[in-house]
Structure formats: structure tokens, C-alpha cells
Design an enzyme around this catalytic site. Structure first.
Site, mmCIF file in Angstrom:
data_model
loop_
_atom_site.group_PDB
_atom_site.id
_atom_site.type_symbol
_atom_site.label_atom_id
_atom_site.label_comp_id
_atom_site.label_asym_id
_atom_site.label_seq_id
_atom_site.Cartn_x
_atom_site.Cartn_y
_atom_site.Cartn_z
ATOM 1 N N ASP A 103 5.026 -42.154 -61.125
ATOM 2 C CA ASP A 103 6.182 -42.957 -60.740
ATOM 3 C C ASP A 103 6.611 -43.876 -61.877
ATOM 4 O O ASP A 103 5.912 -44.022 -62.883
ATOM 5 C CB ASP A 103 5.963 -43.648 -59.390
ATOM 6 C CG ASP A 103 4.890 -44.690 -59.422
ATOM 7 O OD1 ASP A 103 4.944 -45.559 -60.295
ATOM 8 O OD2 ASP A 103 4.001 -44.644 -58.547
HETATM 9 N N1 URA Z 1 -0.119 -42.606 -57.234
HETATM 10 C C1 URA Z 1 0.863 -43.506 -57.339
HETATM 11 O O1 URA Z 1 0.967 -44.397 -56.504
HETATM 12 N N2 URA Z 1 1.702 -43.416 -58.375
HETATM 13 C C2 URA Z 1 1.604 -42.461 -59.333
HETATM 14 O O2 URA Z 1 2.406 -42.418 -60.272
HETATM 15 C C3 URA Z 1 0.581 -41.530 -59.214
HETATM 16 C C4 URA Z 1 -0.278 -41.612 -58.146
#
Ligand code: URA
Length: 228
Positions: A103
């Protein structure tokens, strides 16, 4: 490229079906029968399958590892945030795609490839643990590690999140290993326990460990590609 891969992409069969054809003695390279599926072939190799010739080998796919920066997004389009794709030249015939996503507020190891089958293999559940380094906004009790290992139920989701291993790095920092692809799974897991994640970094994926600087990328070696 490995011979089993060349046969599999030329004939649209799985790698294991291609291996059976090779082991069964049905494949020749430059006129010589080859029973070694790992034999390397290139664009100039003449590959025979039974009475047919496989014309040329598909242009090689790309396999990259990138150290994602904070603020970048893995989407193809976003008017408001920088894309991870801005670092790479795209080939329209074989578009580059990310293998899963990180993310916007997560840094770390991101794989990209043009090879959809390989991407699928990397993402298969139960095969490759990802290691995340998590920083929380506040410190927490030791008992939180047992809570995490017991499995954490997310709001509105039936299946709890299962973490394979967790290590404390500081009073508010943990390293955890998880084999999950659910959306924002690490942040939601901590939120379900009442904690807020302020830093998230992926340091490894299966056998690959991040070995490049923030914002840098490199091609995977053939040996690394073959690990998956
Ligand atoms: N879990 C998350 O909350 N964000 C990520 O980018 C990957 C795994």
C-alpha cells in the site's frame, strides 16, 4: 530461458506437462534429443517437439525486484500519487505488473514481472512467507505476541489472520512473518488488537531478501526466478 519454460509457453501447457514431454524424449534442441528440462535455450535455438518445430522462443520476460518508496502506489493509474511504474520502461506487448501490492504507506520489497504464470506461482498461498517490520504508535505488552500468534479475527471477516512467527525489535516494533494477500492485512491485524501502525516495511518475500537501496531496482537472476 529454460527448455521446459520455452515448451510450456510455446504450446500453452503447464511447466509440468512440458517437463513430461521433455523427459519422454519428445523434444529436440538443434536436432539433438534433450531430456534435461533445465537446458538453456535462446532465440536462435531450433526446438523440435515430435514432428513439429517450435518457431523461435518468445521474447524473454522481465523479472524485477524494486525497493518501494513511501507514497508510491502500485495502481496503473492515479492522478494524485506517484506510480511505482514510473521507474520502468513498459513494453506494450508484455506489460509489466506488480506481483501483489504494497500500500501507499508501505516501503520495501516489491516484485514486478511481465510473466503472469510466474506471478501466480509467487502468490500461491502456503508457499512464500513475507516478512514485515512494523512500527506501532505506542509500545505494547509482551502478551500481544501470544495474541498475534493465536490468530486475529478481523471485523466482518470469518477467517482469522494467521501469523507464522513474530519477533519484538523494540517496545513498539515487531518483525512478523505472514503468508497472506488480504488487503491491508498487517495494518488491519494490529487495528483489531487496538494498535495503530505508523511504519510498515516488507524486508523479504520467500527466499528473497531486500538487498537494494530505497528507490532502486534490479533484474532478478535466473537462479532467483527459478526459486519460485
Ligand atoms: N499489509 C498491509 O497492511 N499493507 C501492505 O502494504 C502489505 C501488507
Amino acid at each position: 530461458m529454460r527448455l521446459d519454460k520455452a515448451v510450456s509457453s510455446a504450446r500453452g501447457v503447464s511447466r509440468s506437462a512440458a517437463r513430461s514431454l521433455i523427459l519422454g524424449g519428445q523434444v529436440c534442441v538443434d536436432g539433438i534429443q534433450v531430456r534435461d528440462a533445465s537446458c538453456q535455450v535462446g532465440a536462435q535455438s531450433v526446438i523440435g517437439l515430435g514432428a513439429d518445430l517450435i518457431p523461435g522462443v518468445e521474447p524473454a520476460h522481465q523479472y524485477l525486484v524494486y525497493h518501494k518508496m513511501l507514497g508510491e502506489v502500485c495502481s496503473r493509474e492515479d492522478a494524485h500519487h506517484p506510480l511505482v511504474f514510473r521507474h520502468f520502461n513498459d513494453n506494450m506487448r508484455h506489460p509489466l505488473m506488480t506481483v501483489g501490492r504494497l500500500d501507499q504507506d508501505t516501503t520495501g520489497l516489491l516484485l514486478l514481472t511481465t510473466d503472469g504464470r510466474w506471478s501466480h506461482r509467487v502468490r500461491r498461498p502456503g508457499h512464500h512467507h513475507k516478512c514485515y517490520e512494523v512500527t506501532l504508535s505506542e509500545s505494547c505488552l509482551d502478551s500481544v505476541q501470544d495474541q498475534v500468534l493465536a490468530g486475529v479475527k478481523l471485523e466482518d471477516e470469518h477467517r482469522p489472520v494467521q501469523v507464522q512467527r513474530i519477533e519484538r525489535m523494540a517496545s513498539n516494533q515487531f518483525r512478523l512473518w505472514i503468508d497472506e494477500g488480504r488487503y491491508h492485512v498487517v495494518r488491519r491485524l494490529w487495528a483489531a488488537l487496538g494498535y495503530h501502525v505508523v511504519g510498515l516495511h516488507r524486508s523479504s518475500l520467500g527466499p528473497l531478501h531486500l538487498d537494494i537501496e530505497l528507490g532502486q531496482w534490479r533484474p532478478l537472476t535466473q537462479a532467483e526466478v527459478d526459486l519460485f
